[in-house]
Design an enzyme around this catalytic site. Sequence first.
Site, mmCIF file in Angstrom:
data_model
loop_
_atom_site.group_PDB
_atom_site.id
_atom_site.type_symbol
_atom_site.label_atom_id
_atom_site.label_comp_id
_atom_site.label_asym_id
_atom_site.label_seq_id
_atom_site.Cartn_x
_atom_site.Cartn_y
_atom_site.Cartn_z
ATOM 1 N N GLY A 31 -0.862 0.483 -3.203
ATOM 2 C CA GLY A 31 -0.870 -0.348 -4.410
ATOM 3 C C GLY A 31 -0.324 -1.742 -4.159
ATOM 4 O O GLY A 31 -0.252 -2.192 -3.020
ATOM 5 N N LEU A 33 -1.950 -4.343 -4.992
ATOM 6 C CA LEU A 33 -3.166 -4.755 -4.282
ATOM 7 C C LEU A 33 -3.280 -6.280 -4.209
ATOM 8 O O LEU A 33 -2.992 -6.992 -5.170
ATOM 9 C CB LEU A 33 -4.401 -4.177 -4.984
ATOM 10 C CG LEU A 33 -4.472 -2.651 -5.085
ATOM 11 C CD1 LEU A 33 -5.814 -2.218 -5.689
ATOM 12 C CD2 LEU A 33 -4.267 -1.975 -3.730
ATOM 13 N N HIS A 34 -3.722 -6.756 -3.039
ATOM 14 C CA HIS A 34 -3.953 -8.189 -2.811
ATOM 15 C C HIS A 34 -5.318 -8.344 -2.147
ATOM 16 O O HIS A 34 -6.066 -7.356 -2.000
ATOM 17 C CB HIS A 34 -2.818 -8.782 -1.973
ATOM 18 C CG HIS A 34 -2.507 -8.001 -0.720
ATOM 19 N ND1 HIS A 34 -3.400 -7.839 0.312
ATOM 20 C CD2 HIS A 34 -1.403 -7.294 -0.355
ATOM 21 C CE1 HIS A 34 -2.863 -7.115 1.273
ATOM 22 N NE2 HIS A 34 -1.650 -6.750 0.885
ATOM 23 N N HIS A 37 -6.341 -5.821 0.592
ATOM 24 C CA HIS A 37 -6.877 -4.553 0.079
ATOM 25 C C HIS A 37 -8.289 -4.758 -0.479
ATOM 26 O O HIS A 37 -9.173 -3.926 -0.267
ATOM 27 C CB HIS A 37 -5.991 -4.011 -1.044
ATOM 28 C CG HIS A 37 -4.573 -3.731 -0.654
ATOM 29 N ND1 HIS A 37 -3.511 -4.476 -1.111
ATOM 30 C CD2 HIS A 37 -4.034 -2.768 0.138
ATOM 31 C CE1 HIS A 37 -2.384 -3.985 -0.620
ATOM 32 N NE2 HIS A 37 -2.664 -2.957 0.142
ATOM 33 N N LYS A 150 -4.289 -5.224 10.098
ATOM 34 C CA LYS A 150 -2.900 -5.659 9.866
ATOM 35 C C LYS A 150 -1.928 -4.585 10.362
ATOM 36 O O LYS A 150 -0.895 -4.885 10.948
ATOM 37 C CB LYS A 150 -2.729 -5.908 8.367
ATOM 38 C CG LYS A 150 -1.312 -5.937 7.856
ATOM 39 C CD LYS A 150 -0.792 -7.327 7.912
ATOM 40 C CE LYS A 150 0.600 -7.521 7.404
ATOM 41 N NZ LYS A 150 1.314 -6.418 6.867
ATOM 42 N N GLN A 154 -1.111 1.808 13.104
ATOM 43 C CA GLN A 154 -1.561 2.858 12.178
ATOM 44 C C GLN A 154 -3.013 3.245 12.468
ATOM 45 O O GLN A 154 -3.364 4.430 12.477
ATOM 46 C CB GLN A 154 -1.411 2.348 10.746
ATOM 47 C CG GLN A 154 -1.995 3.238 9.680
ATOM 48 C CD GLN A 154 -1.621 2.758 8.292
ATOM 49 O OE1 GLN A 154 -0.503 2.945 7.840
ATOM 50 N NE2 GLN A 154 -2.550 2.124 7.619
ATOM 51 N N SER A 186 0.519 -9.372 2.469
ATOM 52 C CA SER A 186 1.237 -8.098 2.479
ATOM 53 C C SER A 186 1.867 -7.894 1.115
ATOM 54 O O SER A 186 2.327 -8.854 0.483
ATOM 55 C CB SER A 186 2.335 -8.135 3.550
ATOM 56 O OG SER A 186 3.253 -7.085 3.334
HETATM 57 P P1 AMP Z 1 -0.731 -0.716 2.248
HETATM 58 O O1 AMP Z 1 -1.000 -0.712 0.786
HETATM 59 O O2 AMP Z 1 0.169 -1.806 2.702
HETATM 60 O O3 AMP Z 1 -0.382 0.640 2.784
HETATM 61 O O4 AMP Z 1 -2.132 -1.067 2.910
HETATM 62 C C1 AMP Z 1 -3.287 -0.333 2.628
HETATM 63 C C2 AMP Z 1 -4.370 -0.751 3.578
HETATM 64 O O5 AMP Z 1 -4.624 -2.145 3.422
HETATM 65 C C3 AMP Z 1 -3.985 -0.537 5.049
HETATM 66 O O6 AMP Z 1 -5.117 -0.056 5.754
HETATM 67 C C4 AMP Z 1 -3.619 -1.920 5.500
HETATM 68 O O7 AMP Z 1 -3.806 -2.133 6.874
HETATM 69 C C5 AMP Z 1 -4.576 -2.763 4.686
HETATM 70 N N1 AMP Z 1 -4.068 -4.129 4.573
HETATM 71 C C6 AMP Z 1 -2.837 -4.511 4.174
HETATM 72 N N2 AMP Z 1 -2.701 -5.850 4.285
HETATM 73 C C7 AMP Z 1 -3.872 -6.307 4.780
HETATM 74 C C8 AMP Z 1 -4.356 -7.603 5.131
HETATM 75 N N3 AMP Z 1 -3.597 -8.694 5.001
HETATM 76 N N4 AMP Z 1 -5.624 -7.706 5.607
HETATM 77 C C9 AMP Z 1 -6.393 -6.606 5.752
HETATM 78 N N5 AMP Z 1 -5.998 -5.361 5.438
HETATM 79 C C10 AMP Z 1 -4.758 -5.213 4.976
#
Ligand code: AMP
Length: 283
Positions: A31, A33-34, A37, A150, A154, A186
Amino acid sequence: MKIIRTVADIREYVRCCKSEGKSIGLVPTMGALHEGHASLIEAARKENDVVIVSVFVNPTQFGPTEDFDAYPRQLDADAQRAEQAGADVIFAPTPKEMYPSVDMTWVEVTGDITKVLCGRSRPIHFRGVTTVVAKLFHLAQPNRAYFGLKDAQQTEVLRRMVTDLFFDVELRIMPIIREADGLAKSSRNVYLSPAERTAALILSKTLREAKEKFVGGLHDAAALVDFVRTNISSEPLADIDYVEIYQLPGLLPVKSSLKGKYLLAVAVRFGTTRLIDNVILED
Ligand code: AMP
């Protein structure tokens, strides 16, 4: 767009999609979300009949002193953003729904792949990630699942899990989306003070310069790490957790001279906020 909160309901929804022969794209997120995402959701929209976005701040991937409680939670805004990017469903379960019993099953990738980089300072992190992603794969039964580069470690760990457990899921790895000034987007960027936000630009700037040096012929791993360390250390607000290079795929150790495909990754604290960033080096 539907918001589904329970295991029973997501199962019913997925059963229905499968019976209609629809392909499913899954975008697992925590969540807040940016645009990063959103880029994953947009990619899933192009390649699948149905797009499921999970929004779940997964407790098992946070260490006891980490930011689980403080992690931003904003389901209404997330639902809007996910819908705009093309999601059909948000799956937003409670922790109790995902972890119904104190006695529980872990899915764990062992070995150096989960011990280097973030695994060193976050020893239980990847066990939490693989456990929750395995659960999400079983529930959503996606044809394709979307992750961001990013979190490069993982993606390598999940590739190992998918191969070893014979998950019939195609992993789609998407590029890092950055702010206009270079900072990798992020959910944790909101924690940064204005001064820390400015200081954090040292990460993308240094990684970009390191890549230029690599492309320009500097293939000495130690020299590249040294360059990145020195540059980031010149920023008084930056406190380095790691600067390391590993081979891709698999995050194997590097020889002194780089020939092939590599991950140059950093984790750096600005105040209490730990940021990660990386760049791929390929000759
Ligand atoms: P998170 O919500 O931080 O767990 O991220 C969910 C998914 O979004 C993960 O696969 C992250 O690698 C991806 N993600 C997070 N930040 C970015 C970004 N700046 N660019 C591309 N994918 C991202």
